[in-house]
Each structure stands twice: as structure tokens, then as C-alpha cells.
Motif scaffolding. Structure first.
Motif, PDB file in Angstrom:
ATOM      1  N   SER A 112       0.826  -1.213   0.000  1.00  0.00           N
ATOM      2  CA  SER A 112       0.000   0.000   0.000  1.00  0.00           C
ATOM      3  C   SER A 112       0.856   1.256   0.000  1.00  0.00           C
ATOM      4  CB  SER A 112      -0.923   0.020   1.218  1.00  0.00           C
ATOM      5  OG  SER A 112      -1.852  -1.020   1.150  1.00  0.00           O
ATOM      6  N   ILE A 113       1.891   1.261   0.806  1.00  0.00           N
ATOM      7  CA  ILE A 113       2.777   2.424   0.865  1.00  0.00           C
ATOM      8  C   ILE A 113       3.475   2.625  -0.475  1.00  0.00           C
ATOM      9  CG2 ILE A 113       4.907   3.322   1.911  1.00  0.00           C
ATOM     10  CD1 ILE A 113       3.916   1.988   4.556  1.00  0.00           C
ATOM     11  N   ALA A 114       3.954   1.539  -1.078  1.00  0.00           N
ATOM     12  CA  ALA A 114       4.627   1.639  -2.371  1.00  0.00           C
ATOM     13  C   ALA A 114       3.678   2.159  -3.443  1.00  0.00           C
ATOM     14  CB  ALA A 114       5.190   0.280  -2.779  1.00  0.00           C
ATOM     15  N   GLU A 115       2.443   1.691  -3.423  1.00  0.00           N
ATOM     16  CA  GLU A 115       1.463   2.169  -4.402  1.00  0.00           C
ATOM     17  C   GLU A 115       1.150   3.647  -4.186  1.00  0.00           C
ATOM     18  OE1 GLU A 115      -1.821  -0.519  -3.951  1.00  0.00           O
ATOM     19  OE2 GLU A 115      -0.784  -2.149  -5.005  1.00  0.00           O
ATOM     20  N   GLU A 116       1.049   4.069  -2.945  1.00  0.00           N
ATOM     21  CA  GLU A 116       0.772   5.481  -2.659  1.00  0.00           C
ATOM     22  C   GLU A 116       1.935   6.358  -3.096  1.00  0.00           C
ATOM     23  OE1 GLU A 116      -1.249   8.826  -1.651  1.00  0.00           O
ATOM     24  OE2 GLU A 116      -2.016   6.791  -1.835  1.00  0.00           O
ATOM     25  N   VAL A 117       3.161   5.904  -2.845  1.00  0.00           N
ATOM     26  CA  VAL A 117       4.334   6.660  -3.285  1.00  0.00           C
ATOM     27  C   VAL A 117       4.338   6.774  -4.805  1.00  0.00           C
ATOM     28  CG1 VAL A 117       6.864   6.585  -3.460  1.00  0.00           C
ATOM     29  CG2 VAL A 117       5.750   6.184  -1.261  1.00  0.00           C
ATOM     30  N   ALA A 118       4.054   5.675  -5.489  1.00  0.00           N
ATOM     31  CA  ALA A 118       4.019   5.704  -6.954  1.00  0.00           C
ATOM     32  C   ALA A 118       2.926   6.647  -7.454  1.00  0.00           C
ATOM     33  CB  ALA A 118       3.793   4.298  -7.497  1.00  0.00           C
ATOM     34  N   THR A 119       1.778   6.647  -6.812  1.00  0.00           N
ATOM     35  CA  THR A 119       0.675   7.538  -7.201  1.00  0.00           C
ATOM     36  C   THR A 119       1.074   8.995  -6.992  1.00  0.00           C
ATOM     37  OG1 THR A 119      -0.956   5.875  -6.591  1.00  0.00           O
ATOM     38  CG2 THR A 119      -1.732   8.130  -6.744  1.00  0.00           C
ATOM     39  N   GLY A 124       2.916  14.571 -10.033  1.00  0.00           N
ATOM     40  CA  GLY A 124       3.760  15.720 -10.306  1.00  0.00           C
ATOM     41  C   GLY A 124       3.831  15.983 -11.800  1.00  0.00           C
ATOM     42  N   ALA A 125       3.912  17.230 -12.164  1.00  0.00           N
ATOM     43  CA  ALA A 125       4.022  17.594 -13.571  1.00  0.00           C
ATOM     44  C   ALA A 125       5.099  18.653 -13.702  1.00  0.00           C
ATOM     45  CB  ALA A 125       2.687  18.122 -14.073  1.00  0.00           C
ATOM     46  N   SER A 126       5.735  18.643 -14.838  1.00  0.00           N
ATOM     47  CA  SER A 126       6.748  19.657 -15.102  1.00  0.00           C
ATOM     48  C   SER A 126       6.458  20.286 -16.459  1.00  0.00           C
ATOM     49  CB  SER A 126       8.139  19.022 -15.063  1.00  0.00           C
ATOM     50  OG  SER A 126       8.232  18.005 -16.046  1.00  0.00           O
ATOM     51  N   TYR A 127       7.064  21.408 -16.710  1.00  0.00           N
ATOM     52  CA  TYR A 127       6.859  22.108 -17.962  1.00  0.00           C
ATOM     53  C   TYR A 127       8.102  21.952 -18.820  1.00  0.00           C
ATOM     54  CZ  TYR A 127       2.733  24.067 -15.840  1.00  0.00           C
ATOM     55  OH  TYR A 127       1.504  24.208 -15.258  1.00  0.00           O
ATOM     56  N   GLY A 128       7.867  21.637 -20.093  1.00  0.00           N
ATOM     57  CA  GLY A 128       8.963  21.449 -21.033  1.00  0.00           C
ATOM     58  C   GLY A 128       9.387  22.767 -21.652  1.00  0.00           C
ATOM     59  N   ALA A 129      10.289  22.639 -22.632  1.00  0.00           N
ATOM     60  CA  ALA A 129      10.851  23.818 -23.285  1.00  0.00           C
ATOM     61  C   ALA A 129       9.795  24.638 -24.001  1.00  0.00           C
ATOM     62  CB  ALA A 129      11.935  23.395 -24.266  1.00  0.00           C
ATOM     63  N   GLY A 130       8.774  24.011 -24.548  1.00  0.00           N
ATOM     64  CA  GLY A 130       7.741  24.728 -25.275  1.00  0.00           C
ATOM     65  C   GLY A 130       6.631  25.226 -24.383  1.00  0.00           C
ATOM     66  N   PRO A 137       8.602  11.287 -15.195  1.00  0.00           N
ATOM     67  CA  PRO A 137       8.878   9.877 -15.501  1.00  0.00           C
ATOM     68  C   PRO A 137       8.615   8.986 -14.284  1.00  0.00           C
ATOM     69  CG  PRO A 137      10.916  11.167 -15.444  1.00  0.00           C
ATOM     70  CD  PRO A 137       9.770  12.121 -15.287  1.00  0.00           C
ATOM     71  N   ALA A 138       8.195   7.774 -14.565  1.00  0.00           N
ATOM     72  CA  ALA A 138       7.896   6.823 -13.492  1.00  0.00           C
ATOM     73  C   ALA A 138       9.166   6.459 -12.741  1.00  0.00           C
ATOM     74  CB  ALA A 138       7.254   5.569 -14.084  1.00  0.00           C
ATOM     75  N   ALA A 139       9.026   6.177 -11.484  1.00  0.00           N
ATOM     76  CA  ALA A 139      10.157   5.767 -10.661  1.00  0.00           C
ATOM     77  C   ALA A 139      10.613   4.382 -11.095  1.00  0.00           C
ATOM     78  CB  ALA A 139       9.747   5.739  -9.191  1.00  0.00           C
ATOM     79  N   THR A 140      11.916   4.192 -11.110  1.00  0.00           N
ATOM     80  CA  THR A 140      12.467   2.884 -11.466  1.00  0.00           C
ATOM     81  C   THR A 140      13.464   2.477 -10.388  1.00  0.00           C
ATOM     82  OG1 THR A 140      14.186   3.926 -12.782  1.00  0.00           O
ATOM     83  CG2 THR A 140      12.194   3.240 -13.947  1.00  0.00           C
TER      84      THR A 140
END
Length: 148
Positions: A112-119, A124-130, A137-140
Motif C-alpha cells: 500500500s505504501i509503495a502504491e501510494e508513493v508511486a501515485t 507531479g508535472a513539469s513544464y517542457g521547453a515549449g 517519468p515513473a520511478a524505477t
């Protein structure tokens, strides 16, 4: 003069009964600790339980390999040993259930904790150059190899 073989056998069985009953008591305490959701309470007597379990295993194997070691023991004493062994087996089964339940709960919590961390990481979102929003990106998993 040496003691008769039956006296040695009687003493051996009496000692094995005491060992079995003490080990049964310790394992029962451990099972109670796990059932009460307090496995840390069982840690205090794990060393003694391990030592006695090793001694029990050794003595049981000796007798199994050479049944003459307990030949001539009274039926009442043999019956007492059988009852003590049956009680020990029952407590072992109880402990296995308690430890299995604790393991299942712990694994569920970790999942459950791992799933919550992944969620949370995926939110989070970031803004690109445009100026466009891109997904984080997903955690690996990372494996380190000292020889590489």
C-alpha cells in the motif's frame, strides 16, 4: 558400578520432556506476542528459543536414529513424552498461523505504501521547453554493482 541402561533411558526421557515443555512454553509466548500484534515482545527470548530448539532437534534425531536409547522406559513416561510432543506440535502450528498473519499484514502495508508513493510521484508535472506540461517519468529501481 554403572547405572542400569533403563535408568539412563528414564533420565533421558525425563530430560526430553522438560526440554519439550520449556520449548513449548517459549513458543507459546512468541505466538501470543504475534497474536497481540507485538512481535517485538518475542525478541527478548528468541536466543533461548533458538538454543533449545537446536538441542531438541539434536536429541530427537539421536533417539530417532537409535531407539534403544529410550528402551525400557515405562509406558507412563512414554505417554507423557508423546503428550508433551503433541502439545509442542500444536503450539508450533499456532505460531505458524500467527507469524503468517503478521507477514501478510506487513506485506500488505508495504504494498500500500509503495502504491501510494508511486501515485504521488505520478501526480507531479513539469513544464517542457515549449511551455507544455509533461508527465514526470515513473520511478524505477536502481541496482548498484561495485564491479561495474
Amino acid at each position: 558400578m554403572a547405572a542400569p541402561a533403563s535408568a539412563d533411558a528414564t533420565e533421558r526421557v525425563e530430560q526430553l520432556i522438560l526440554l519439550t515443555e520449556r520449548l513449548t512454553h517459549l513458543v507459546a509466548q512468541g505466538a501470543q506476542a504475534f497474536e497481540a500484534r507485538r512481535p517485538q515482545d518475542a525478541a527478548g527470548y528468541m536466543a533461548e528459543t533458538g538454543r533449545l530448539a537446536n538441542l531438541y532437534r539434536h536429541e530427537s534425531a539421536r533417539i530417532r536414529g537409535n531407539p534403544d536409547l529410550i528402551a525400557g522406559v515405562s509406558l507412563a513416561l512414554r505417554t507423557h513424552l508423546v503428550r508433551a510432543t503433541e502439545a509442542f506440535d500444536a503450539v508450533l502450528a499456532r505460531q505458524a498461523r500467527a507469524v503468517g498473519a503478521a507477514k501478510t499484514v506487513t506485506e500488505g502495508l508495504v504494498r500500500s505504501i509503495a502504491e501510494e508513493v508511486a501515485t504521488q510521484r505520478q501526480k507531479g508535472a513539469s513544464y517542457g521547453a515549449g511551455g507544455l506540461q509533461s508527465a514526470t517519468p515513473a520511478a524505477t529501481a536502481i541496482t548498484l554493482n561495485k564491479r561495474a
